[in-house]
Design a protein around this motif. Structure first.
Motif, PDB file in Angstrom:
ATOM      1  N   CYS A 261     -10.942  -5.514  -3.097  1.00 45.29           N
ATOM      2  CA  CYS A 261      -9.553  -5.607  -2.610  1.00 45.29           C
ATOM      3  C   CYS A 261      -9.486  -6.422  -1.313  1.00 45.29           C
ATOM      4  CB  CYS A 261      -8.974  -4.214  -2.380  1.00 45.29           C
ATOM      5  SG  CYS A 261      -7.265  -4.226  -1.815  1.00 45.29           S
ATOM      6  N   ASP A 262      -8.786  -7.549  -1.370  1.00 46.89           N
ATOM      7  CA  ASP A 262      -8.595  -8.390  -0.185  1.00 46.89           C
ATOM      8  C   ASP A 262      -7.287  -8.091   0.534  1.00 46.89           C
ATOM      9  OD1 ASP A 262     -10.970  -9.894  -0.547  1.00 46.89           O
ATOM     10  OD2 ASP A 262      -9.974 -11.131  -2.062  1.00 46.89           O
ATOM     11  N   ALA A 263      -6.299  -7.588  -0.197  1.00 45.67           N
ATOM     12  CA  ALA A 263      -4.982  -7.338   0.393  1.00 45.67           C
ATOM     13  C   ALA A 263      -4.282  -6.245  -0.407  1.00 45.67           C
ATOM     14  CB  ALA A 263      -4.137  -8.612   0.387  1.00 45.67           C
ATOM     15  N   ALA A 264      -3.360  -5.539   0.249  1.00 43.74           N
ATOM     16  CA  ALA A 264      -2.638  -4.454  -0.414  1.00 43.74           C
ATOM     17  C   ALA A 264      -1.251  -4.306   0.190  1.00 43.74           C
ATOM     18  CB  ALA A 264      -3.413  -3.140  -0.296  1.00 43.74           C
ATOM     19  N   GLY A 265      -0.361  -3.739  -0.603  1.00 45.13           N
ATOM     20  CA  GLY A 265       0.996  -3.467  -0.126  1.00 45.13           C
ATOM     21  C   GLY A 265       1.681  -2.513  -1.075  1.00 45.13           C
TER      22      GLY A 265
ATOM     23  N   GLU B 208      11.537  -4.509  -1.997  1.00 46.23           N
ATOM     24  CA  GLU B 208      11.153  -4.332  -0.597  1.00 46.23           C
ATOM     25  C   GLU B 208       9.644  -4.175  -0.525  1.00 46.23           C
ATOM     26  OE1 GLU B 208      12.112  -1.510   3.302  1.00 46.23           O
ATOM     27  OE2 GLU B 208      12.722  -0.854   1.294  1.00 46.23           O
ATOM     28  N   THR B 209       9.013  -4.923   0.357  1.00 44.65           N
ATOM     29  CA  THR B 209       7.565  -4.838   0.542  1.00 44.65           C
ATOM     30  C   THR B 209       7.271  -4.002   1.783  1.00 44.65           C
ATOM     31  OG1 THR B 209       7.310  -7.054  -0.398  1.00 44.65           O
ATOM     32  CG2 THR B 209       5.433  -6.151   0.793  1.00 44.65           C
ATOM     33  N   LEU B 210       6.499  -2.946   1.622  1.00 45.55           N
ATOM     34  CA  LEU B 210       6.174  -2.052   2.723  1.00 45.55           C
ATOM     35  C   LEU B 210       4.695  -2.169   3.080  1.00 45.55           C
ATOM     36  CD1 LEU B 210       8.058   1.169   1.513  1.00 45.55           C
ATOM     37  CD2 LEU B 210       8.906  -0.631   3.033  1.00 45.55           C
ATOM     38  N   ALA B 211       4.416  -2.228   4.365  1.00 46.50           N
ATOM     39  CA  ALA B 211       3.053  -2.196   4.915  1.00 46.50           C
ATOM     40  C   ALA B 211       2.105  -3.205   4.274  1.00 46.50           C
ATOM     41  CB  ALA B 211       2.477  -0.779   4.798  1.00 46.50           C
ATOM     42  N   PRO B 212       2.514  -4.463   4.100  1.00 49.20           N
ATOM     43  CA  PRO B 212       1.580  -5.439   3.529  1.00 49.20           C
ATOM     44  C   PRO B 212       0.449  -5.738   4.511  1.00 49.20           C
ATOM     45  CG  PRO B 212       3.535  -6.556   4.363  1.00 49.20           C
ATOM     46  CD  PRO B 212       3.804  -5.080   4.488  1.00 49.20           C
ATOM     47  N   THR B 213      -0.748  -5.889   4.009  1.00 53.80           N
ATOM     48  CA  THR B 213      -1.885  -6.223   4.875  1.00 53.80           C
ATOM     49  C   THR B 213      -2.076  -7.726   5.002  1.00 53.80           C
ATOM     50  OG1 THR B 213      -3.490  -6.171   3.071  1.00 53.80           O
ATOM     51  CG2 THR B 213      -3.052  -4.086   4.210  1.00 53.80           C
ATOM     52  N   ASP B 214      -1.344  -8.492   4.198  1.00 55.95           N
ATOM     53  CA  ASP B 214      -1.522  -9.948   4.181  1.00 55.95           C
ATOM     54  C   ASP B 214      -0.229 -10.582   3.672  1.00 55.95           C
ATOM     55  OD1 ASP B 214      -2.427 -12.630   2.787  1.00 55.95           O
ATOM     56  OD2 ASP B 214      -4.117 -12.051   4.059  1.00 55.95           O
TER      57      ASP B 214
ATOM     58  N   LEU C 131       2.257   4.557   5.805  1.00 52.12           N
ATOM     59  CA  LEU C 131       2.123   3.495   4.807  1.00 52.12           C
ATOM     60  C   LEU C 131       1.108   2.443   5.247  1.00 52.12           C
ATOM     61  CD1 LEU C 131       5.839   3.001   3.695  1.00 52.12           C
ATOM     62  CD2 LEU C 131       4.072   4.456   2.705  1.00 52.12           C
ATOM     63  N   ARG C 132       1.102   2.129   6.527  1.00 54.32           N
ATOM     64  CA  ARG C 132       0.114   1.156   7.021  1.00 54.32           C
ATOM     65  C   ARG C 132      -1.304   1.684   6.833  1.00 54.32           C
ATOM     66  NH1 ARG C 132       3.970   0.427  11.215  1.00 54.32           N
ATOM     67  NH2 ARG C 132       2.801   1.846  12.579  1.00 54.32           N
ATOM     68  N   ARG C 133      -1.476   2.977   7.032  1.00 54.21           N
ATOM     69  CA  ARG C 133      -2.814   3.570   6.854  1.00 54.21           C
ATOM     70  C   ARG C 133      -3.210   3.546   5.383  1.00 54.21           C
ATOM     71  NH1 ARG C 133      -7.107   3.644   6.948  1.00 54.21           N
ATOM     72  NH2 ARG C 133      -8.666   5.124   7.678  1.00 54.21           N
ATOM     73  N   ILE C 134      -2.245   3.761   4.496  1.00 49.64           N
ATOM     74  CA  ILE C 134      -2.533   3.741   3.058  1.00 49.64           C
ATOM     75  C   ILE C 134      -3.010   2.362   2.623  1.00 49.64           C
ATOM     76  CG2 ILE C 134      -1.451   3.818   0.768  1.00 49.64           C
ATOM     77  CD1 ILE C 134       0.358   6.083   1.912  1.00 49.64           C
ATOM     78  N   THR C 135      -2.276   1.320   2.997  1.00 54.30           N
ATOM     79  CA  THR C 135      -2.646  -0.022   2.534  1.00 54.30           C
ATOM     80  C   THR C 135      -3.928  -0.515   3.206  1.00 54.30           C
ATOM     81  OG1 THR C 135      -1.091  -0.984   4.150  1.00 54.30           O
ATOM     82  CG2 THR C 135      -0.298  -0.676   1.893  1.00 54.30           C
ATOM     83  N   ALA C 136      -4.125  -0.154   4.462  1.00 54.35           N
ATOM     84  CA  ALA C 136      -5.384  -0.516   5.122  1.00 54.35           C
ATOM     85  C   ALA C 136      -6.560   0.175   4.438  1.00 54.35           C
ATOM     86  CB  ALA C 136      -5.338  -0.130   6.600  1.00 54.35           C
ATOM     87  N   SER C 137      -6.346   1.419   4.021  1.00 58.60           N
ATOM     88  CA  SER C 137      -7.406   2.160   3.337  1.00 58.60           C
ATOM     89  C   SER C 137      -7.780   1.499   2.016  1.00 58.60           C
ATOM     90  CB  SER C 137      -6.963   3.603   3.077  1.00 58.60           C
ATOM     91  OG  SER C 137      -6.790   4.305   4.289  1.00 58.60           O
ATOM     92  N   ALA C 138      -6.777   0.915   1.336  1.00 59.15           N
ATOM     93  CA  ALA C 138      -7.055   0.248   0.061  1.00 59.15           C
ATOM     94  C   ALA C 138      -8.051  -0.893   0.253  1.00 59.15           C
ATOM     95  CB  ALA C 138      -5.764  -0.265  -0.561  1.00 59.15           C
ATOM     96  N   THR C 139      -7.864  -1.666   1.310  1.00 55.36           N
ATOM     97  CA  THR C 139      -8.783  -2.792   1.555  1.00 55.36           C
ATOM     98  C   THR C 139     -10.153  -2.309   2.003  1.00 55.36           C
ATOM     99  OG1 THR C 139      -8.064  -3.066   3.867  1.00 55.36           O
ATOM    100  CG2 THR C 139      -6.843  -4.287   2.176  1.00 55.36           C
ATOM    101  N   GLU C 140     -10.198  -1.112   2.594  1.00 57.30           N
ATOM    102  CA  GLU C 140     -11.467  -0.572   3.077  1.00 57.30           C
ATOM    103  C   GLU C 140     -12.256   0.148   1.976  1.00 57.30           C
ATOM    104  OE1 GLU C 140     -10.138   2.055   6.096  1.00 57.30           O
ATOM    105  OE2 GLU C 140      -9.387   0.473   7.405  1.00 57.30           O
TER     106      GLU C 140
END
Length: 229
Positions: free
Chosen positions: A41-45, A55-61, A27-36
């Protein structure tokens, strides 16, 4: 949008997702990929609903968590709607949260106060299950275009399969570990009390029911303590 470069990045991300060793890492890789990968996209979760609880999973911000908690509190918002109703919209794009929104009259102005300028969201689903919503945020109004939406949708499609696969793998690993622990606990009881395999399992099951403790937890205690105490 440089689609050739995007395709290469998506291929790299797909390989990375397969290489992750846990659901959380996936999940962390998925949300990081969204910002990349998604322009603007500044943030994703990932927002998952448990009844009415969010429930919020793997928020980048922190912005992602704050927005999800706001939607849970207000019982309204685009991410909340997408995750809550799999029969409705599976994609949303809000170009500008600085103005009034009749659909989310309470959420929109408060989200803008949090620093949200524009948003997109995608239901994560497979043929068998709905997994939640991948939500993308920008601090600027008008940051997400049709190209951004297409890129986000492609990412979400890969993400849903990876999320489902990682979760299934984790469940299988847990099931195998549970069976192993139960077998070891039964062997301990059989040796200590000179009972049959069936009698040992019955003892585990009765203790589990009487004390309202999961069978795997009963087995773990026996393995650690050497008996039912």
């Amino acid at each position: 949008m440089d689609w050739g470069r995007f395709a290469q990045q998506m291929a790299s991300m797909a390989r990375d997702l397969l290489a992750q060793d846990s659901v959380a890492a996936t999940l962390r890789r998925i949300t990081a990929s969204a910002t990349e990968l998604v322009e603007g996209c500044d943030a994703a979760g990932i927002l998952v609903l448990h009844g009415e609880r969010v429930e919020t999973l793997a928020p980048t911000d922190q912005l992602v968590t704050d927005s999800d908690q706001l939607q849970e509190r207000l019982r309204e918002g685009p991410c909340f709607d997408v995750a809550h109703n799999s029969e409705g919209e599976r994609v949303f794009r809000i170009a500008d949260l600085t103005g009034e929104h009749s659909r989310w009259p309470a959420y929109a102005p408060q989200a803008h106060e949090l620093g949200v300028g524009s948003m997109m969201g995608f239901l994560l689903f497979t043929d068998d299950e709905d997994l939640g919503a991948l939500n993308l945020y920008s601090r600027k109004p008008g940051a997400f275009t049709e190209a951004s939406e297409l890129a986000g949708w492609l990412l979400a499609s890969h993400a849903a399969v990876a999320f489902s696969s990682a979760r299934t793998h984790a469940q299988m690993e847990q099931a195998v570990a549970t069976r192993h622990a139960i077998g070891e606990a039964m062997g301990i009881l059989m040796g200590r009390h000179h009972v049959t395999e069936e009698q040992a399992f019955d003892a585990l099951r009765r203790y589990s029911q009487q004390h309202n403790v999961k069978l795997r937890e009963v087995a773990r205690r026996i393995c650690e303590q050497g008996d039912l105490t």
